[in-house]
Design a protein around this motif. Sequence first.
Motif, PDB file in Angstrom:
ATOM      1  N   PRO A 123      43.744  41.397  48.775  1.00 39.22           N
ATOM      2  CA  PRO A 123      44.124  40.133  48.135  1.00 39.22           C
ATOM      3  C   PRO A 123      43.004  39.099  48.216  1.00 39.22           C
ATOM      4  CG  PRO A 123      45.387  40.485  50.156  1.00 39.22           C
ATOM      5  CD  PRO A 123      44.607  41.735  49.918  1.00 39.22           C
ATOM      6  N   ASP A 124      42.973  38.249  47.204  1.00 42.37           N
ATOM      7  CA  ASP A 124      42.036  37.126  47.196  1.00 42.37           C
ATOM      8  C   ASP A 124      42.760  35.950  47.848  1.00 42.37           C
ATOM      9  OD1 ASP A 124      40.416  35.019  46.677  1.00 42.37           O
ATOM     10  OD2 ASP A 124      40.329  35.299  44.495  1.00 42.37           O
ATOM     11  N   LEU A 125      42.243  35.507  49.001  1.00 40.09           N
ATOM     12  CA  LEU A 125      42.931  34.453  49.748  1.00 40.09           C
ATOM     13  C   LEU A 125      42.245  33.101  49.542  1.00 40.09           C
ATOM     14  CD1 LEU A 125      43.502  36.462  53.066  1.00 40.09           C
ATOM     15  CD2 LEU A 125      45.053  36.205  51.129  1.00 40.09           C
ATOM     16  N   SER A 126      41.264  33.042  48.623  1.00 37.23           N
ATOM     17  CA  SER A 126      40.511  31.795  48.459  1.00 37.23           C
ATOM     18  C   SER A 126      41.368  30.715  47.809  1.00 37.23           C
ATOM     19  CB  SER A 126      39.254  32.052  47.629  1.00 37.23           C
ATOM     20  OG  SER A 126      39.612  32.500  46.345  1.00 37.23           O
ATOM     21  N   GLU A 127      42.329  31.140  47.016  1.00 34.94           N
ATOM     22  CA  GLU A 127      43.198  30.155  46.374  1.00 34.94           C
ATOM     23  C   GLU A 127      44.607  30.726  46.377  1.00 34.94           C
ATOM     24  OE1 GLU A 127      42.895  27.831  42.236  1.00 34.94           O
ATOM     25  OE2 GLU A 127      41.019  28.760  42.900  1.00 34.94           O
ATOM     26  N   GLY A 128      45.334  30.502  47.463  1.00 34.49           N
ATOM     27  CA  GLY A 128      46.660  31.103  47.579  1.00 34.49           C
ATOM     28  C   GLY A 128      46.555  32.552  48.021  1.00 34.49           C
ATOM     29  N   PHE A 129      47.427  33.400  47.483  1.00 41.12           N
ATOM     30  CA  PHE A 129      47.495  34.803  47.887  1.00 41.12           C
ATOM     31  C   PHE A 129      47.615  35.608  46.600  1.00 41.12           C
ATOM     32  CE2 PHE A 129      49.192  38.658  49.638  1.00 41.12           C
ATOM     33  CZ  PHE A 129      48.839  38.686  50.975  1.00 41.12           C
ATOM     34  N   VAL A 130      46.490  36.113  46.115  1.00 47.86           N
ATOM     35  CA  VAL A 130      46.450  36.703  44.774  1.00 47.86           C
ATOM     36  C   VAL A 130      46.074  38.184  44.892  1.00 47.86           C
ATOM     37  CG1 VAL A 130      45.390  36.612  42.490  1.00 47.86           C
ATOM     38  CG2 VAL A 130      45.836  34.486  43.735  1.00 47.86           C
ATOM     39  N   VAL A 131      46.915  39.033  44.344  1.00 46.31           N
ATOM     40  CA  VAL A 131      46.752  40.479  44.500  1.00 46.31           C
ATOM     41  C   VAL A 131      46.476  41.107  43.139  1.00 46.31           C
ATOM     42  CG1 VAL A 131      47.809  42.570  45.439  1.00 46.31           C
ATOM     43  CG2 VAL A 131      48.460  40.331  46.349  1.00 46.31           C
ATOM     44  N   GLN A 132      45.531  42.026  43.106  1.00 44.37           N
ATOM     45  CA  GLN A 132      45.215  42.688  41.839  1.00 44.37           C
ATOM     46  C   GLN A 132      45.932  44.030  41.717  1.00 44.37           C
ATOM     47  OE1 GLN A 132      41.372  42.301  39.970  1.00 44.37           O
ATOM     48  NE2 GLN A 132      41.168  44.518  39.972  1.00 44.37           N
ATOM     49  N   LYS A 133      46.437  44.301  40.518  1.00 45.57           N
ATOM     50  CA  LYS A 133      47.034  45.617  40.246  1.00 45.57           C
ATOM     51  C   LYS A 133      46.714  46.027  38.816  1.00 45.57           C
ATOM     52  CE  LYS A 133      51.070  46.415  38.844  1.00 45.57           C
ATOM     53  NZ  LYS A 133      52.452  46.747  38.630  1.00 45.57           N
ATOM     54  N   ASN A 134      46.895  47.316  38.541  1.00 45.45           N
ATOM     55  CA  ASN A 134      46.714  47.807  37.176  1.00 45.45           C
ATOM     56  C   ASN A 134      47.999  47.606  36.387  1.00 45.45           C
ATOM     57  OD1 ASN A 134      44.149  48.620  37.795  1.00 45.45           O
ATOM     58  ND2 ASN A 134      44.674  50.785  38.058  1.00 45.45           N
ATOM     59  N   VAL A 135      47.846  47.258  35.117  1.00 46.02           N
ATOM     60  CA  VAL A 135      48.995  47.126  34.217  1.00 46.02           C
ATOM     61  C   VAL A 135      48.670  47.850  32.915  1.00 46.02           C
ATOM     62  CG1 VAL A 135      49.936  44.982  35.194  1.00 46.02           C
ATOM     63  CG2 VAL A 135      48.126  44.860  33.464  1.00 46.02           C
ATOM     64  N   TYR A 136      49.658  47.930  32.028  1.00 43.40           N
ATOM     65  CA  TYR A 136      49.497  48.647  30.754  1.00 43.40           C
ATOM     66  C   TYR A 136      48.928  50.052  30.999  1.00 43.40           C
ATOM     67  CZ  TYR A 136      50.719  44.165  28.884  1.00 43.40           C
ATOM     68  OH  TYR A 136      51.397  42.998  28.636  1.00 43.40           O
ATOM     69  N   SER A 137      49.525  50.729  31.977  1.00 41.02           N
ATOM     70  CA  SER A 137      49.163  52.109  32.311  1.00 41.02           C
ATOM     71  C   SER A 137      47.661  52.290  32.500  1.00 41.02           C
ATOM     72  CB  SER A 137      49.707  53.069  31.238  1.00 41.02           C
ATOM     73  OG  SER A 137      51.106  52.892  31.112  1.00 41.02           O
ATOM     74  N   GLY A 138      47.060  51.347  33.199  1.00 39.39           N
ATOM     75  CA  GLY A 138      45.648  51.464  33.535  1.00 39.39           C
ATOM     76  C   GLY A 138      44.706  50.893  32.503  1.00 39.39           C
ATOM     77  N   LYS A 139      45.247  50.367  31.392  1.00 40.15           N
ATOM     78  CA  LYS A 139      44.376  49.830  30.349  1.00 40.15           C
ATOM     79  C   LYS A 139      43.972  48.378  30.621  1.00 40.15           C
ATOM     80  CE  LYS A 139      47.173  51.869  27.358  1.00 40.15           C
ATOM     81  NZ  LYS A 139      47.950  52.034  26.122  1.00 40.15           N
ATOM     82  N   ALA A 140      44.572  47.747  31.623  1.00 41.94           N
ATOM     83  CA  ALA A 140      44.210  46.376  31.993  1.00 41.94           C
ATOM     84  C   ALA A 140      44.564  46.151  33.459  1.00 41.94           C
ATOM     85  CB  ALA A 140      44.956  45.365  31.116  1.00 41.94           C
ATOM     86  N   MET A 141      44.051  45.021  34.003  1.00 39.99           N
ATOM     87  CA  MET A 141      44.404  44.645  35.362  1.00 39.99           C
ATOM     88  C   MET A 141      45.039  43.259  35.318  1.00 39.99           C
ATOM     89  SD  MET A 141      41.192  46.342  35.492  1.00 39.99           S
ATOM     90  CE  MET A 141      39.875  45.354  36.161  1.00 39.99           C
ATOM     91  N   ALA A 142      45.851  42.954  36.321  1.00 40.24           N
ATOM     92  CA  ALA A 142      46.435  41.615  36.426  1.00 40.24           C
ATOM     93  C   ALA A 142      46.226  41.096  37.836  1.00 40.24           C
ATOM     94  CB  ALA A 142      47.929  41.659  36.102  1.00 40.24           C
ATOM     95  N   ALA A 143      45.892  39.801  37.932  1.00 38.39           N
ATOM     96  CA  ALA A 143      45.812  39.133  39.226  1.00 38.39           C
ATOM     97  C   ALA A 143      47.107  38.346  39.385  1.00 38.39           C
ATOM     98  CB  ALA A 143      44.605  38.204  39.267  1.00 38.39           C
ATOM     99  N   ILE A 144      47.857  38.664  40.436  1.00 37.79           N
ATOM    100  CA  ILE A 144      49.211  38.126  40.576  1.00 37.79           C
ATOM    101  C   ILE A 144      49.324  37.325  41.866  1.00 37.79           C
ATOM    102  CG2 ILE A 144      51.652  38.775  40.804  1.00 37.79           C
ATOM    103  CD1 ILE A 144      50.789  41.311  39.154  1.00 37.79           C
ATOM    104  N   ALA A 145      49.801  36.077  41.722  1.00 41.60           N
ATOM    105  CA  ALA A 145      49.945  35.206  42.887  1.00 41.60           C
ATOM    106  C   ALA A 145      51.339  35.374  43.474  1.00 41.60           C
ATOM    107  CB  ALA A 145      49.737  33.756  42.480  1.00 41.60           C
ATOM    108  N   ILE A 146      51.396  35.585  44.803  1.00 43.46           N
ATOM    109  CA  ILE A 146      52.688  35.594  45.495  1.00 43.46           C
ATOM    110  C   ILE A 146      52.809  34.241  46.193  1.00 43.46           C
ATOM    111  CG2 ILE A 146      54.215  36.815  47.071  1.00 43.46           C
ATOM    112  CD1 ILE A 146      52.446  39.234  46.907  1.00 43.46           C
ATOM    113  N   THR A 147      53.899  33.535  45.893  1.00 42.41           N
ATOM    114  CA  THR A 147      54.019  32.167  46.387  1.00 42.41           C
ATOM    115  C   THR A 147      55.130  32.006  47.424  1.00 42.41           C
ATOM    116  OG1 THR A 147      55.358  31.775  44.433  1.00 42.41           O
ATOM    117  CG2 THR A 147      53.080  31.069  44.319  1.00 42.41           C
ATOM    118  N   THR A 148      55.865  33.097  47.710  1.00 39.18           N
ATOM    119  CA  THR A 148      56.967  33.010  48.667  1.00 39.18           C
ATOM    120  C   THR A 148      56.427  33.093  50.102  1.00 39.18           C
ATOM    121  OG1 THR A 148      57.179  35.383  48.354  1.00 39.18           O
ATOM    122  CG2 THR A 148      58.669  33.988  47.096  1.00 39.18           C
ATOM    123  N   PRO A 149      57.212  32.613  51.095  1.00 46.80           N
ATOM    124  CA  PRO A 149      56.716  32.635  52.494  1.00 46.80           C
ATOM    125  C   PRO A 149      56.399  34.054  52.981  1.00 46.80           C
ATOM    126  CG  PRO A 149      58.685  31.250  52.302  1.00 46.80           C
ATOM    127  CD  PRO A 149      58.511  31.898  50.973  1.00 46.80           C
TER     128      PRO A 149
END
Lengths: 325, 245
Positions: A123-149
């Motif tokens: 995860p990228d912790l520089s601005e919140g808690f942002v995790v990268q995953k693959n989407v669209y069956s590997g055709k793209a990636m998404a950076a997703i922020a988790i904001t819950t405790p």
Amino acid sequence: MSVLIVAEIAKGAFRKSSLEAISYGSRIASKLEMNAIVLAIGTAADAQLALAGNYGAAKVIKVDHPNFQHPDSGAYTALIADVVASTQSSVVLFTHDNLGKAVAPRLSARLRAGLVSGATALPDLSEGFVVQKNVYSGKAMAAIAITTPVKIISLMPNSVSPVLSQGTAEVEAFSGSADGYKPQTSSRYEHTERDGEISLPEAELVVSAGRGLKGPENWGMIEELAGVLGAATACSRPVSDIGWRPHHEHVGQTGLAIRPNLYIAIGISGAIQHLAGVNGSKVIVVINKDPEAPFFKAADYGIVGDAFEIVPKLTAAIKKLKSAN
Amino acid sequence: MKILVCISQAPDTTSKISFIDNDTRFNDDKVQFIVNPYDEWYALVRALEIKESLGGHVSAISVGGPALETVIRKVLAIGADDAIRIDAEPSDSFGVASAIAEYAKDKGYDLILTGKETIDYNGSEVGGMLAELLGLPFVSLASKLDLSEGKVVLETAAEGGLEIVTAPLPCVISAAKGMAEARIPNMRGIMAARTKPIEVAAGNAPALVQIKKFSLPAPKSSVKLIDPENVEQLVELLHNEAKVI
């Protein structure tokens, strides 16, 4: 505060994918100045469990109880939720495999804890808690922020290499009673694999073939190549649909998605649906007599030629390499 | 047997994937949406097979705006008896699961089916979240589903073999390849779908995570072609350059 890693045990030791998760979780813990605690469910000797220390964990909590013989999502979720509370964990890690897919979403809903499933990087912790995953069956990636405790991540196997360290982990038994976590489902295991067969979902090397092989009677050379490599065998969808190969070998969009280190595709044109199941492979080799086969665009190495000539030569060359080393 | 099948729409597999609004939103311009294949081929068709052999009622449910009508009509054409669209705009799986759970909680469904994952978000999340919110047993990635003595009997893949799992009803099951074979709607089904009811229900879709940014993978460097007369070179490259064997 801690990072809790839910680890799986097979044949008395941590699964490889769980060691990846332990290392990944420990690296998050050290960035957040927390302890990495492993929850090990299953039967293993303490000496084996202590090996989690080599991957950065400080402590292993072991639970070995008949209630967890099979992955009942309700029983696992209840246990893990209680351990999250008792260890004051703010990050919980799973592997994105059968167990992770059954339990992580339940835990997410129970704890109202944001979940990113199938993470492919730290995860990228520089601005919140942002995790990268693959989407669209590997055709793209998404950076997703988790904001819950509490934050939950399931890690895609074979995507983040573990880092070894010198630490040791103390092993302790689960302090509560495991009797109360009654499974709502029951299960019976049936062994279907032949001796020596390599399980496809976890295979590091995969040899796959398609319609270019012309018939099921021609799979001998594919199995022989897989045999000398120590690889699992796979196939394209048309081949499993017409019954040349069993359904569980079908990789692609609607079959199994795999991420081996090496994927050798023989006589498979590389339709986009097939690529969606294999584009996470580290290295792709394509053997096809059609130079226009779309698979070559996704390949690292390719041979344009007749599989019936090339595959036996490849098997012989690998045999030679193996005997030289 | 009252069965609820959760349906999602997803871009057709051959769609060009691109993003707009500073890479925060999927560009759906000229994209054709289909019923998510796992929901349609496996979950819905198995539900219909159960209804055909044991009797019952199959409802499809989907969460989103009016644009969902196309995929909902397809599902009705394949054979669902009716459909529900929860009029909400979920931004994550928890939003979808919450909206469905809120609707389904007092409807008395015996069996709730989802596909094993959507082909856009690839999360494999909604089924488990839904089960937890409804307090039901959940079995994921079932490749076979049968009913026996008021229970469901499932097969799921396990290392070296398979697990045969028995779960009580009601429960939530996610469907993987093998559970059923895809069906193509016939003309009668398509005609009937035009008049089947679609209930539109209000709903909420709270989120636990937020997509910050999409990106596309770096283009793959072009393939290294090896002379078919020199297969040993491939082995040498795999051993010394790629270091995978």
